[in-house]
Motif scaffolding. Structure first.
Motif, PDB file in Angstrom:
ATOM      1  N   ARG A  45       0.838  -1.206   0.000  1.00  0.00           N
ATOM      2  CA  ARG A  45       0.000   0.000   0.000  1.00  0.00           C
ATOM      3  C   ARG A  45       0.875   1.260   0.000  1.00  0.00           C
ATOM      4  NH1 ARG A  45      -2.252   3.166   4.432  1.00  0.00           N
ATOM      5  NH2 ARG A  45      -3.754   4.567   3.523  1.00  0.00           N
ATOM      6  N   GLU A  49       1.351   4.173  -3.068  1.00  0.00           N
ATOM      7  CA  GLU A  49       1.157   5.617  -2.868  1.00  0.00           C
ATOM      8  C   GLU A  49       2.414   6.408  -3.223  1.00  0.00           C
ATOM      9  OE1 GLU A  49      -0.710   7.003   0.707  1.00  0.00           O
ATOM     10  OE2 GLU A  49      -1.992   5.232   0.841  1.00  0.00           O
ATOM     11  N   ARG A 144       2.508  15.491   0.327  1.00  0.00           N
ATOM     12  CA  ARG A 144       2.243  14.089  -0.021  1.00  0.00           C
ATOM     13  C   ARG A 144       3.460  13.211   0.269  1.00  0.00           C
ATOM     14  NH1 ARG A 144      -0.266  13.904  -5.863  1.00  0.00           N
ATOM     15  NH2 ARG A 144      -0.449  11.692  -5.318  1.00  0.00           N
ATOM     16  N   VAL A 148       3.603   9.968   2.767  1.00  0.00           N
ATOM     17  CA  VAL A 148       4.126   8.658   2.351  1.00  0.00           C
ATOM     18  C   VAL A 148       5.307   8.259   3.230  1.00  0.00           C
ATOM     19  CG1 VAL A 148       5.398   7.484   0.504  1.00  0.00           C
ATOM     20  CG2 VAL A 148       3.257   8.647   0.003  1.00  0.00           C
TER      21      VAL A 148
END
Length: 197
Positions: A45, A49, A144, A148
């Protein structure tokens, strides 16, 4: 001779019990397939991303950031390869490849932070020169990348905890094996099967 046979039977019985007990301890305390698969799901996952951010970073900085993005992609490929391999054989995590997986996650975390830092710096420069549109895109990339990085860091901590447990239990198994071997030698010496020195 009967006492020798009794001694060997006793020795065989003690060794069998020790090995059976040892095997139960080993299975109960090492990372399980389910625990490893959970970390793999989390890692997948996080990487899914992270990959679009690498594309965004490459597009934004072109050749200026090309080398860094290429190295980041190598790390991502390593993680993806490990996820596939461990998906087929989760217990392979309990070995040297588990440590490599942990290192790659750590590298990805650091690289995502570097992305955030670089984008933030570029946003500041662009704000100062009046390019508000570009600065906003870079701020978005920075945010972002931080998200992450946090996600990858969490997965890395989980993988690290599992790997630490593997190493600690591997050490226990080695110590128990040495103790069993020593007891066997002592029993063999006591029963005259081995010379006392």
């Amino acid at each position: 001779m009967p006492s020798l046979r009794c001694g060997l039977i006793l020795l065989s019985l003690v060794a069998s019990l020790c090995v059976a007990s040892h095997a139960q301890d080993r299975e109960a305390s090492f990372p399980t397939d389910e625990e490893i698969k959970l970390v793999l799901t989390q890692a997948d996952r996080a990487i899914q991303e992270y990959k679009p951010l690498l594309d965004m970073e490459e597009k934004m900085y072109g050749t200026k950031g090309g080398d860094a993005v290429a190295k980041d992609r190598e790390v991502v490929r390593g993680i993806e390869t490990a996820i596939k391999a461990f998906g087929k054989n989760p217990q392979a995590f309990n070995g040297p490849l588990g440590f490599s997986f942990f290192e790659w996650l750590d590298d990805a975390d650091r690289n995502a932070l570097l992305c955030a830092s670089g984008a933030s710096t570029e946003a500041t420069v662009n704000m100062m020169v009046g390019d508000k549109g570009k600065a906003e895109i870079e701020i978005s990339l920075s945010q972002r990348c931080i998200a992450v990085s946090t996600l990858v860091y969490t997965v890395s901590e989980n993988a690290g905890a599992l790997y630490t447990r593997y190493v600690q239990n591997e050490e226990k198994v080695a110590e128990q094996g040495a103790q069993v071997a020593q007891k066997c030698v002592e029993l063999l010496k006591q029963n005259g099967v081995m010379p006392k020195k």
